[in-house]
Design a protein around this motif. Structure first.
Motif, mmCIF file in Angstrom:
data_model
loop_
_atom_site.group_PDB
_atom_site.id
_atom_site.type_symbol
_atom_site.label_atom_id
_atom_site.label_comp_id
_atom_site.label_asym_id
_atom_site.label_seq_id
_atom_site.Cartn_x
_atom_site.Cartn_y
_atom_site.Cartn_z
ATOM 1 N N UNK A 120 -16.922 3.928 14.485
ATOM 2 C CA UNK A 120 -16.942 2.549 14.003
ATOM 3 C C UNK A 120 -15.532 2.230 13.517
ATOM 4 N N UNK A 121 -14.847 1.366 14.241
ATOM 5 C CA UNK A 121 -13.453 1.045 13.912
ATOM 6 C C UNK A 121 -13.395 0.027 12.774
ATOM 7 N N UNK A 122 -12.723 0.407 11.702
ATOM 8 C CA UNK A 122 -12.501 -0.493 10.571
ATOM 9 C C UNK A 122 -11.083 -0.216 10.058
ATOM 10 N N UNK A 123 -10.067 -0.827 10.689
ATOM 11 C CA UNK A 123 -8.686 -0.526 10.300
ATOM 12 C C UNK A 123 -8.452 -0.745 8.808
ATOM 13 N N UNK A 124 -7.832 0.250 8.178
ATOM 14 C CA UNK A 124 -7.519 0.128 6.759
ATOM 15 C C UNK A 124 -6.255 -0.665 6.503
ATOM 16 N N UNK A 125 -5.476 -0.877 7.562
ATOM 17 C CA UNK A 125 -4.275 -1.708 7.471
ATOM 18 C C UNK A 125 -3.895 -2.146 8.878
ATOM 19 N N UNK A 126 -3.035 -3.132 8.965
ATOM 20 C CA UNK A 126 -2.514 -3.580 10.254
ATOM 21 C C UNK A 126 -1.001 -3.415 10.247
ATOM 22 N N UNK A 127 -0.438 -3.297 11.428
ATOM 23 C CA UNK A 127 0.997 -3.089 11.569
ATOM 24 C C UNK A 127 1.633 -4.281 12.268
ATOM 25 N N UNK A 154 -18.980 7.650 12.288
ATOM 26 C CA UNK A 154 -17.662 7.982 11.740
ATOM 27 C C UNK A 154 -16.803 6.726 11.668
ATOM 28 N N UNK A 155 -16.403 6.360 10.461
ATOM 29 C CA UNK A 155 -15.622 5.150 10.229
ATOM 30 C C UNK A 155 -14.149 5.503 10.400
ATOM 31 N N UNK A 156 -13.518 4.891 11.400
ATOM 32 C CA UNK A 156 -12.122 5.166 11.737
ATOM 33 C C UNK A 156 -11.255 4.095 11.090
ATOM 34 N N UNK A 157 -10.416 4.504 10.138
ATOM 35 C CA UNK A 157 -9.636 3.530 9.370
ATOM 36 C C UNK A 157 -8.195 3.398 9.857
ATOM 37 N N UNK A 185 3.608 -2.672 7.128
ATOM 38 C CA UNK A 185 2.172 -2.492 6.925
ATOM 39 C C UNK A 185 1.611 -3.734 6.251
ATOM 40 N N UNK A 186 0.509 -4.252 6.801
ATOM 41 C CA UNK A 186 -0.106 -5.454 6.270
ATOM 42 C C UNK A 186 -1.574 -5.181 5.952
ATOM 43 N N UNK A 187 -2.174 -5.932 5.025
ATOM 44 C CA UNK A 187 -3.613 -5.769 4.771
ATOM 45 C C UNK A 187 -4.413 -6.082 6.031
ATOM 46 N N UNK A 188 -5.549 -5.432 6.217
ATOM 47 C CA UNK A 188 -6.357 -5.692 7.410
ATOM 48 C C UNK A 188 -7.059 -7.043 7.322
ATOM 49 N N UNK A 189 -7.415 -7.547 8.491
ATOM 50 C CA UNK A 189 -8.239 -8.762 8.564
ATOM 51 C C UNK A 189 -9.486 -8.406 9.368
ATOM 52 N N UNK A 190 -10.572 -8.162 8.651
ATOM 53 C CA UNK A 190 -11.803 -7.758 9.313
ATOM 54 C C UNK A 190 -12.618 -8.978 9.721
ATOM 55 N N UNK A 191 -13.255 -8.858 10.850
ATOM 56 C CA UNK A 191 -14.150 -9.922 11.307
ATOM 57 C C UNK A 191 -15.516 -9.752 10.650
ATOM 58 N N UNK A 192 -16.292 -10.821 10.666
ATOM 59 C CA UNK A 192 -17.654 -10.741 10.143
ATOM 60 C C UNK A 192 -18.463 -9.719 10.930
ATOM 61 N N UNK A 193 -18.183 -9.596 12.229
ATOM 62 C CA UNK A 193 -18.906 -8.624 13.052
ATOM 63 C C UNK A 193 -18.594 -7.195 12.619
ATOM 64 N N UNK A 194 -17.334 -6.903 12.301
ATOM 65 C CA UNK A 194 -16.975 -5.557 11.844
ATOM 66 C C UNK A 194 -17.672 -5.220 10.534
ATOM 67 N N UNK A 195 -17.668 -6.154 9.599
ATOM 68 C CA UNK A 195 -18.301 -5.900 8.303
ATOM 69 C C UNK A 195 -19.811 -5.750 8.442
ATOM 70 N N UNK A 196 -20.405 -6.537 9.326
ATOM 71 C CA UNK A 196 -21.846 -6.418 9.553
ATOM 72 C C UNK A 196 -22.183 -5.063 10.178
ATOM 73 N N UNK A 197 -21.355 -4.632 11.138
ATOM 74 C CA UNK A 197 -21.587 -3.338 11.783
ATOM 75 C C UNK A 197 -21.515 -2.213 10.752
ATOM 76 N N UNK A 198 -20.569 -2.293 9.820
ATOM 77 C CA UNK A 198 -20.453 -1.265 8.797
ATOM 78 C C UNK A 198 -21.655 -1.293 7.862
#
Length: 261
Positions: free
Chosen positions: A41-48, A17-20, A168-181
Motif C-alpha cells: 500500500x503506497x503512502x509516500x511520507x514525503x515528495x521530492x 505493508x505500507x510503503x512510505x 523534500x516536500x510534505x506529501x499530498x495524499x488523495x482521498x483514495x489513498x487515505x481510504x485504502x489505508x
C-alpha cells in the motif's frame, strides 16, 4: 541434470505493508512485497521536487576532489539537471548505500559504499574519507538531513560544498489513498527509512488512522528512527539491518512471524 530450484521467498501473505518511500522509489519495495505474497500500500511520507540550486556546482564539476551522493534520488536529480555531468579524472566518489552506488554505475561512475552500515556513520568510516584535509568535496543531496557528514568532514579539514539538486516536500495524499489505508486488512506493517517521513505521517494522517498505525507493526531502518518512533507513541517497533529493501523486508518477515506466534 535438473538444476536445483531456488529457495522460496519467505511469505508475507495476509499482511498489508505500507510503503512510505517517495513515489519514484517505491517500486523497489512494491515488487518484492508482491513476490512474497504481501499486499503493498503506497503512502509516500514525503515528495521530492527538483531544485536548480545545484546547477552551478554541477557545471563546475572539475574543481572537486571528491563527491558524495547521499541517495539514489540525489543521483537521479543531479543527472536530470546536468545530463553531461563529468566528474574529474582522479576524483573519488562515495555513496551512502548500495542502491546509490548502483544508480551511479548506470551513469558509468564507479563509487565506493559502506559494506555494513548504509548510513552517515558507515560512510564516514570509509578509508577514502579518512584523510580529506585540504580537499574540496561536493555533497550532493537536498537541504536538511545528512548534517553529520558535512560537519565531520569539515572537522577533518575538508572544504565541503552542499550541492542541492532536489527538495523534500510534505506529501499530498488523495482521498483514495487515505481510504485504502483506513480500510486495509490487518496485520499492517509500515516500512520507514526517513525521520522526515515519520514526522509527516504523525502531523498529517487523520487521528483514527494514525492511532491504528501506532498499534500495528513498524519497521525502521535504524536505531535512531526506532527511538524517534517510540517517542511518537508507536508501540511495536522493529529495526532492520539497513534501509535496503531486502533488509526492510527481512525485518518485516520476522516481525510478522512473531506477531503470528
Amino acid at each position: 541434470m535438473t538444476p536445483p530450484k531456488a529457495p522460496p521467498l519467505a511469505s508475507l501473505a495476509g499482511a498489508t505493508l505500507v510503503v512510505t518511500r517517495p513515489a519514484a522509489s517505491a517500486a523497489s519495495l512494491v515488487r518484492p512485497i508482491r513476490a512474497r505474497h504481501g499486499t503493498p500500500l503506497a503512502l509516500p511520507g514525503l515528495s521530492l521536487r527538483a531544485s536548480d540550486a545545484g546547477l552551478a556546482p554541477l557545471r563546475a564539476a572539475g574543481r572537486y576532489d571528491g563527491w558524495i551522493f547521499v541517495s539514489p534520488a540525489a543521483v537521479r536529480f543531479a543527472f536530470r539537471a546536468e545530463p553531461s555531468l563529468r566528474i574529474a579524472s582522479g576524483a573519488w566518489v562515495c555513496s551512502v548505500g548500495a542502491g546509490t552506488r548502483r544508480a551511479l554505475a548506470r551513469h558509468g561512475i564507479a563509487a565506493v559504499a559502506p559494506s555494513e552500515r548504509a548510513d552517515s556513520e558507515g560512510l564516514l568510516a570509509l578509508p577514502d574519507l579518512a584523510e580529506v584535509r585540504g580537499r574540496r568535496v561536493a555533497l550532493v543531496g537536498a537541504p536538511g538531513g545528512r548534517e553529520l557528514i558535512a560537519a565531520t568532514l569539515r572537522a577533518r579539514g575538508a572544504e565541503v560544498e552542499a550541492v542541492h539538486v532536489y527538495e523534500r516536500m510534505p506529501p499530498r495524499w488523495s482521498a483514495r489513498q487515505l481510504q485504502a489505508l483506513a480500510q486495509a486488512s490487518a496485520p499492517l506493517i509500515t516500512l520507514l527509512s526517513s525521520g522526515e517521513a515519520l514526522s509527516n505521517l504523525v502531523a498529517q494522517l487523520p487521528r483514527d488512522t494514525l492511532a491504528r498505525l501506532r498499534r500495528q507493526m513498524l519497521v525502521v531502518s535504524s536505531e535512531r528512527l526506532a527511538a524517534l518512533a517510540r517517542a511518537n507513541a508507536f508501540e511495536d517497533v522493529h529495526v532492520a539491518a539497513s534501509a535496503l529493501p531486502a533488509d526492510l523486508l527481512a525485518a518485516a518477515q520476522k516481525a510478522l512471524a512473531r506477531h503470528r506466534l
